[in-house]
Design an enzyme around this catalytic site. Sequence first.
Site, PDB file in Angstrom:
ATOM      1  N   LYS A 153     -15.212  10.481  36.031  1.00  0.00           N
ATOM      2  CA  LYS A 153     -15.890  10.712  37.270  1.00  0.00           C
ATOM      3  C   LYS A 153     -15.622  11.860  38.326  1.00  0.00           C
ATOM      4  CE  LYS A 153     -16.141   9.642  41.646  1.00  0.00           C
ATOM      5  NZ  LYS A 153     -17.299  10.909  42.113  1.00  0.00           N
ATOM      6  N   GLU A 156     -18.389  14.348  43.636  1.00  0.00           N
ATOM      7  CA  GLU A 156     -19.973  14.473  43.781  1.00  0.00           C
ATOM      8  C   GLU A 156     -20.289  15.726  44.198  1.00  0.00           C
ATOM      9  OE1 GLU A 156     -22.709  11.975  46.902  1.00  0.00           O
ATOM     10  OE2 GLU A 156     -20.472  11.518  47.210  1.00  0.00           O
ATOM     11  N   GLY A 206      -6.673  13.066  44.114  1.00  0.00           N
ATOM     12  CA  GLY A 206      -7.429  13.282  45.349  1.00  0.00           C
ATOM     13  C   GLY A 206      -6.724  12.969  46.329  1.00  0.00           C
ATOM     14  N   GLU A 209      -5.249   9.013  51.122  1.00  0.00           N
ATOM     15  CA  GLU A 209      -6.129   8.054  51.672  1.00  0.00           C
ATOM     16  C   GLU A 209      -6.943   7.204  50.563  1.00  0.00           C
ATOM     17  OE1 GLU A 209      -8.719   9.811  54.673  1.00  0.00           O
ATOM     18  OE2 GLU A 209      -9.717   7.865  54.998  1.00  0.00           O
ATOM     19  N   GLY A 211      -6.228   7.394  47.373  1.00  0.00           N
ATOM     20  CA  GLY A 211      -5.382   6.809  46.558  1.00  0.00           C
ATOM     21  C   GLY A 211      -4.776   5.601  46.892  1.00  0.00           C
ATOM     22  N   GLU A 228      -2.400  11.302  41.850  1.00  0.00           N
ATOM     23  CA  GLU A 228      -1.896  12.721  42.192  1.00  0.00           C
ATOM     24  C   GLU A 228      -2.622  12.981  43.395  1.00  0.00           C
ATOM     25  OE1 GLU A 228       0.260  14.460  40.755  1.00  0.00           O
ATOM     26  OE2 GLU A 228       0.250  13.834  38.432  1.00  0.00           O
ATOM     27  N   CYS A 262      -3.637  21.237  46.488  1.00  0.00           N
ATOM     28  CA  CYS A 262      -2.810  20.215  46.931  1.00  0.00           C
ATOM     29  C   CYS A 262      -1.370  20.769  46.851  1.00  0.00           C
ATOM     30  CB  CYS A 262      -2.819  19.069  45.595  1.00  0.00           C
ATOM     31  SG  CYS A 262      -2.582  19.780  44.160  1.00  0.00           S
ATOM     32  N   GLU A 352      -2.247  17.269  55.898  1.00  0.00           N
ATOM     33  CA  GLU A 352      -2.975  18.262  55.019  1.00  0.00           C
ATOM     34  C   GLU A 352      -4.105  18.693  55.417  1.00  0.00           C
ATOM     35  OE1 GLU A 352      -4.192  16.898  51.251  1.00  0.00           O
ATOM     36  OE2 GLU A 352      -3.255  18.338  50.041  1.00  0.00           O
TER      37      GLU A 352
HETATM   38  P1  TAP Z   1     -10.959  12.711  47.664  1.00  0.00           P
HETATM   39  O1  TAP Z   1     -11.777  12.307  48.793  1.00  0.00           O
HETATM   40  O2  TAP Z   1      -9.869  11.448  47.720  1.00  0.00           O
HETATM   41  O3  TAP Z   1     -11.925  12.278  46.420  1.00  0.00           O
HETATM   42  C1  TAP Z   1     -11.119  12.385  45.069  1.00  0.00           C
HETATM   43  C2  TAP Z   1     -12.046  11.649  44.073  1.00  0.00           C
HETATM   44  O4  TAP Z   1     -12.087  10.358  44.512  1.00  0.00           O
HETATM   45  C3  TAP Z   1     -13.586  12.132  44.175  1.00  0.00           C
HETATM   46  O5  TAP Z   1     -14.182  12.257  42.862  1.00  0.00           O
HETATM   47  C4  TAP Z   1     -14.243  10.920  45.222  1.00  0.00           C
HETATM   48  O6  TAP Z   1     -15.608  10.958  44.941  1.00  0.00           O
HETATM   49  C5  TAP Z   1     -13.505   9.949  44.548  1.00  0.00           C
HETATM   50  N1  TAP Z   1     -13.540   8.544  45.599  1.00  0.00           N
HETATM   51  C6  TAP Z   1     -13.802   8.780  46.925  1.00  0.00           C
HETATM   52  N2  TAP Z   1     -13.782   7.257  47.443  1.00  0.00           N
HETATM   53  C7  TAP Z   1     -13.245   6.604  46.326  1.00  0.00           C
HETATM   54  C8  TAP Z   1     -12.945   5.182  46.314  1.00  0.00           C
HETATM   55  N3  TAP Z   1     -13.426   4.453  47.275  1.00  0.00           N
HETATM   56  N4  TAP Z   1     -12.674   4.704  44.956  1.00  0.00           N
HETATM   57  C9  TAP Z   1     -12.561   5.487  43.709  1.00  0.00           C
HETATM   58  N5  TAP Z   1     -12.746   6.770  43.971  1.00  0.00           N
HETATM   59  C10 TAP Z   1     -13.073   7.562  45.142  1.00  0.00           C
HETATM   60  O7  TAP Z   1     -10.440  13.756  47.581  1.00  0.00           O
HETATM   61  P2  TAP Z   1     -10.924  15.182  47.681  1.00  0.00           P
HETATM   62  O8  TAP Z   1     -11.515  15.492  49.095  1.00  0.00           O
HETATM   63  O9  TAP Z   1     -12.207  15.438  46.640  1.00  0.00           O
HETATM   64  O10 TAP Z   1      -9.970  16.199  47.390  1.00  0.00           O
HETATM   65  C11 TAP Z   1      -9.023  16.579  48.155  1.00  0.00           C
HETATM   66  C12 TAP Z   1      -7.522  15.879  48.013  1.00  0.00           C
HETATM   67  O11 TAP Z   1      -7.134  15.864  46.580  1.00  0.00           O
HETATM   68  C13 TAP Z   1      -6.514  16.530  48.889  1.00  0.00           C
HETATM   69  O12 TAP Z   1      -5.906  15.432  49.389  1.00  0.00           O
HETATM   70  C14 TAP Z   1      -5.857  17.081  47.699  1.00  0.00           C
HETATM   71  O13 TAP Z   1      -4.224  17.091  48.109  1.00  0.00           O
HETATM   72  C15 TAP Z   1      -5.741  16.030  46.591  1.00  0.00           C
HETATM   73  N6  TAP Z   1      -5.555  17.062  45.491  1.00  0.00           N
HETATM   74  C16 TAP Z   1      -4.510  16.415  44.939  1.00  0.00           C
HETATM   75  C17 TAP Z   1      -3.855  17.249  43.721  1.00  0.00           C
HETATM   76  C18 TAP Z   1      -2.737  16.717  42.945  1.00  0.00           C
HETATM   77  S1  TAP Z   1      -2.590  16.997  41.416  1.00  0.00           S
HETATM   78  N7  TAP Z   1      -1.766  16.328  43.629  1.00  0.00           N
HETATM   79  C19 TAP Z   1      -4.780  18.199  43.101  1.00  0.00           C
HETATM   80  C20 TAP Z   1      -6.116  18.536  43.952  1.00  0.00           C
HETATM   81  C21 TAP Z   1      -6.330  17.721  44.798  1.00  0.00           C
HETATM   82  P3  TAP Z   1     -16.825  11.707  45.586  1.00  0.00           P
HETATM   83  O14 TAP Z   1     -16.179  12.690  46.151  1.00  0.00           O
HETATM   84  O15 TAP Z   1     -17.814  11.796  44.824  1.00  0.00           O
HETATM   85  O16 TAP Z   1     -16.946  10.610  46.602  1.00  0.00           O
END
Ligand code: TAP
Length: 450
Positions: A153, A156, A206, A209, A211, A228, A262, A352
């Site tokens: 997945k 979005e 992601g 929160e 996570g 992650e 990240c 962050e």
């Molecule tokens: P999130 O909002 O956490 O979204 C990550 C993924 O989780 C998206 O595909 C999102 O779907 C999905 N998601 C949202 N709610 C969910 C739920 N209740 N159950 C299961 N999946 C759900 O993060 P983001 O805003 O896309 O990315 C930014 C974050 O990712 C930052 O905190 C960053 O540090 C972290 N990140 C970490 C790493 C590593 S390797 N540690 C690398 C890159 C990014 P939708 O977006 O489609 O709603």
Amino acid sequence: MTLTVLNPATEEPIAELEQAGVEETDEAVARAKEALPGWRSVAPADRSRLLRRLATLVEENAEDLARIESRNVGKPISGARGEVGMVAQVFHFYAGAVDKHYGDTIPVSGGVAATFREPLGVVGLVVPWNFPLNIASWKIGPALACANTVVLKPAELTPLSALRLAELALEAGIPEGVLNVLVGKGSVVGQRLVGHVDVAKIGFTGSTEVGRLVMRGAAGTIKRVTLELGGKSANVVFADADLERAAATAPYAVFDNAGQDCCARSRVLVERSAYDRFLELLVESTGKVVVGDPEDDATEMGPLVSAAHRELVASFVEGEPLFRGPVPDGPGFWYPCTLVEAANEDRIAREEVFGPVAAVIPFEDEADAIRIANDTPYGLSGSIWTRDGARALRVARALETGVLSVNSNSSVRVQTPFGGFKQSGFGRELGMQALDGYSEVKSVFLSTEV
Ligand code: TAP
């Protein structure tokens, strides 16, 4: 329901897609489950060959994939090309790893004991929008190498490159049902995968929160999880470092991908005796970051991914910052490179930001640097700048973080394990270690008694 995908640099729609709901998620899991026995029975050498073919197809379609990624995320095309190059490397690496992830033979009484690496089954992969294809490949590579089937997945906001990758996987000869991509909301598709009884593992990247939600949701079925999550990494600059080099590269350690990384070294810790000089150099080098049209080869920083995200990033900067760079006029979710002097207790140094904002913080000595760097709930990445090799090693061992570089700001290599300490998550991606997260160890005893 349809989903409109935007180009963050122009705010214009670039795709309209049908969104999956719970029913489509269940169907994808069922397809992946059905494909499992066939995929498991593919001989390792053939599985390796199929992954190698996928890597080659990514190389052959690299420019197309880079353009898709650049338009969908707003990232500079030069960076997108580098990321797609890494995706190909990842598939090459795991193609080569398929028949090198061995079990053991163990000396026991009365027979022979051996361990086997078995696939987990159907794995759900949930990835963010900042490095959509790259992060997906870090999970798909080891998952397929270990003979699992996948439901991916993408976020979005950025589903386009994953959809193209699924087409390339079929073209490579990877059987139907082995790699499934679902476009849909995290709160619907993601959540369904997390709770699904037929999904053995969630590989999640992601926010911390979400996570937490994943970890909680996985408890019901004792699902394996790899998390992650977020980071608030320190770039620790000692007075004896090559200050010119450290300052010339520091902006790119925060502002690459517009800070939506990240591993961003968003806390720049500088030894007090070199603080003023370093600040001067840092302001100068930050002013050189080329911000503009992501499709231009010379661009180093594009816009943020969405209007909502820009609002969040802006909320961190109060008052007049130390430095604020220029942004283009007109449409696009632009936010300038921003430097702020801060104390480690300030919100900007604790949370962050995930945008092009760096907090610069002075420290007194080595012990103080370690204390400040570790004073965060996160522990993903970081850098140490010094000419003293013993100090570099001492500090590297003392920092509570999963990935570190000395006199460099790089974090990620295909061959080396990547992942976090503390609330940056657990489990490791990349390198041979990632294979452990996509397989179970089975122990078999064979009696030799007559
Ligand atoms: P999130 O909002 O956490 O979204 C990550 C993924 O989780 C998206 O595909 C999102 O779907 C999905 N998601 C949202 N709610 C969910 C739920 N209740 N159950 C299961 N999946 C759900 O993060 P983001 O805003 O896309 O990315 C930014 C974050 O990712 C930052 O905190 C960053 O540090 C972290 N990140 C970490 C790493 C590593 S390797 N540690 C690398 C890159 C990014 P939708 O977006 O489609 O709603």
